[in-house]
Scaffold this motif. Structure first.
Motif, PDB file in Angstrom:
ATOM      1  N   TYR A 284      -1.045  -0.072  -9.831  1.00 50.98           N
ATOM      2  CA  TYR A 284      -0.714  -1.467  -9.512  1.00 50.98           C
ATOM      3  C   TYR A 284      -1.953  -2.354  -9.489  1.00 50.98           C
ATOM      4  CZ  TYR A 284       4.007   0.017  -8.878  1.00 50.98           C
ATOM      5  OH  TYR A 284       5.255   0.511  -9.146  1.00 50.98           O
TER       6      TYR A 284
ATOM      7  N   ASP B 234       0.304  -5.222 -10.919  1.00 51.86           N
ATOM      8  CA  ASP B 234       0.357  -6.436 -10.096  1.00 51.86           C
ATOM      9  C   ASP B 234      -0.473  -7.548 -10.707  1.00 51.86           C
ATOM     10  OD1 ASP B 234       2.084  -5.468  -8.183  1.00 51.86           O
ATOM     11  OD2 ASP B 234       0.486  -4.760  -6.863  1.00 51.86           O
TER      12      ASP B 234
ATOM     13  N   CYS C  77      -0.309  -9.625  -3.246  1.00 54.34           N
ATOM     14  CA  CYS C  77       0.357  -8.885  -4.312  1.00 54.34           C
ATOM     15  C   CYS C  77      -0.371  -7.551  -4.410  1.00 54.34           C
ATOM     16  CB  CYS C  77       0.280  -9.686  -5.602  1.00 54.34           C
ATOM     17  SG  CYS C  77       1.211  -8.952  -6.945  1.00 54.34           S
TER      18      CYS C  77
ATOM     19  N   GLY D 284       1.384  -3.999  -4.387  1.00 54.30           N
ATOM     20  CA  GLY D 284       2.372  -2.931  -4.247  1.00 54.30           C
ATOM     21  C   GLY D 284       2.972  -3.008  -2.861  1.00 54.30           C
TER      22      GLY D 284
ATOM     23  N   THR E  46       5.396  -3.454   0.138  1.00 54.29           N
ATOM     24  CA  THR E  46       6.799  -3.213   0.460  1.00 54.29           C
ATOM     25  C   THR E  46       7.351  -4.324   1.345  1.00 54.29           C
ATOM     26  OG1 THR E  46       6.306  -0.872   0.419  1.00 54.29           O
ATOM     27  CG2 THR E  46       8.355  -1.518   1.513  1.00 54.29           C
TER      28      THR E  46
ATOM     29  N   PRO F 217      12.026  -8.911  -5.218  1.00 52.40           N
ATOM     30  CA  PRO F 217      11.292  -7.689  -5.587  1.00 52.40           C
ATOM     31  C   PRO F 217      11.137  -7.564  -7.103  1.00 52.40           C
ATOM     32  CG  PRO F 217      12.999  -7.212  -3.981  1.00 52.40           C
ATOM     33  CD  PRO F 217      13.231  -8.618  -4.443  1.00 52.40           C
TER      34      PRO F 217
ATOM     35  N   GLY G 229       9.119   1.322  -5.137  1.00 53.61           N
ATOM     36  CA  GLY G 229       8.144   2.351  -4.752  1.00 53.61           C
ATOM     37  C   GLY G 229       8.849   3.445  -3.973  1.00 53.61           C
TER      38      GLY G 229
ATOM     39  N   THR H 148      -0.169   0.626   5.979  1.00 52.54           N
ATOM     40  CA  THR H 148       0.859   0.726   4.939  1.00 52.54           C
ATOM     41  C   THR H 148       2.169   1.224   5.558  1.00 52.54           C
ATOM     42  OG1 THR H 148       0.252   2.994   4.430  1.00 52.54           O
ATOM     43  CG2 THR H 148      -0.845   1.259   3.157  1.00 52.54           C
TER      44      THR H 148
ATOM     45  N   ASP I 261       2.533   5.958  -1.440  1.00 52.45           N
ATOM     46  CA  ASP I 261       3.426   5.556  -2.537  1.00 52.45           C
ATOM     47  C   ASP I 261       3.264   6.476  -3.749  1.00 52.45           C
ATOM     48  OD1 ASP I 261       2.688   3.416  -0.714  1.00 52.45           O
ATOM     49  OD2 ASP I 261       3.960   2.135  -1.910  1.00 52.45           O
TER      50      ASP I 261
ATOM     51  N   TYR J 228       8.961  -3.527  -3.866  1.00 50.89           N
ATOM     52  CA  TYR J 228       7.678  -4.241  -3.862  1.00 50.89           C
ATOM     53  C   TYR J 228       7.932  -5.710  -4.182  1.00 50.89           C
ATOM     54  CZ  TYR J 228       5.134   0.245  -4.443  1.00 50.89           C
ATOM     55  OH  TYR J 228       4.606   1.498  -4.308  1.00 50.89           O
TER      56      TYR J 228
END
Ligand code: GLN
Length: 270
Positions: A57, A69, A107, A109, A111, A125, A129, A160, A204, A230
């Motif tokens: 990403y 991304d 931006c 990845g 969630t 989205p 992921g 995360t 992820d 994401y």
């Protein structure tokens, strides 16, 4: 006064939209037409916060940040007539930075979670992921139940969703704070796993695959932990920017740009 301005901006963008449909020469997309209605932190720029250690990403190729991304955000920025500016920061500072008006978008990845939605808005989205479990190739941990019931140490990237789920109490499906080791970068957790400091890493799936490829003697368990969406995080006050980004994402999905970007980095299997 503010409301009036907003109404004026709304009317202006509607006028632009109407104008666009009647003007064949206008090569402008709806998303760009909407740009009259939103503002960004620095005029003409879209400042994106990311953490560039999350392949495919976002990651470094030489001194350049590349990845899914980056390409999607570049395409969105283009649609909106903006120049993309990338800020590589710690993952767990992105939400606060977007909320505090430091970055236009997060931006990374990222969630969509209920908790994050209290601080920021999310775009629609654009990718999926899965939280995966990485263990040593010869590990006795064979599935999530085994990981949860043992007293294994679990490595996560700080802030995360892997961290949030795993550090929650056993009743909530985690292993609890005592068994968590936090790392700033996912790959640091994987290196700790390789050297036997921890027993598993929850992260992820796509970065998991990249890290397992570049560190010998590891594997990803077949049983994924959870599936997630994401999306881009956007300041709650900038609803017009969210709307314009969503319009751009829709156009880029419909014309095949986003599927092609994802497929370039994650070729469909089979
Ligand atoms: N998807 C995870 C999250 O949003 C991890 C993202 C990341 O590490 N860049 O928390």
């Amino acid at each position: 006064m503010k409301t009036l301005k907003r109404i004026a901006a709304g009317i202006l963008s509607t006028a632009l939209l109407l104008g666009m449909t009647s003007c064949a020469a206008a090569n402008q997309t709806e998303a760009a037409a909407n740009s009259a209605a939103f503002t960004t932190i620095e005029s003409g720029k879209l400042i994106m916060a990311t953490n560039a250690f999350f392949p495919p990403y976002e990651y470094y190729e030489g001194d350049k940040v590349v990845g899914i991304d980056v390409e999607i955000a570049t395409a969105v920025a283009q649609k909106l007539g903006l120049e993309l500016v990338i800020e590589d920061v710690e993952f767990d500072s992105i939400i606060a930075g977007v909320q505090g008006g430091k970055y236009d978008i997060g931006c990374a990845g990222m969630t969509v979670t209920e908790d994050r939605l209290k601080s920021v808005n999310f775009s629609t989205p654009y990718a999926t992921g899965i939280q995966s479990i990485i263990v040593k190739a010869d590990s006795e941990i064979t599935d999530i139940d085994k990981l949860l019931e043992g007293d294994y140490k679990v490595g996560v990237q700080s802030g995360t969703t892997g961290d949030i789920y795993m550090s929650s109490s056993p009743e909530d499906g985690g292993v609890g704070e005592d068994r968590i080791e936090r790392y700033a970068k996912g790959n640091d957790a994987v290196i700790a796993l390789s050297s036997g400091k921890i027993d598993a890493v929850v992260i992820d799936n796509e970065p998991a695959k990249a890290f397992v490829k570049s560190n010998d003697g590891l594997k990803i368990l077949d049983t994924p932990y959870t599936v997630e969406d994401y999306a881009m995080a956007i300041n709650k006050d900038n609803v017009a920017l969210k709307d314009a980004i969503n319009q751009a994402l829709k156009e880029l999905t419909d014309d095949g740009t986003i599927p092609a970007i994802i497929n370039k980095y994650i070729p469909a299997e089979g």
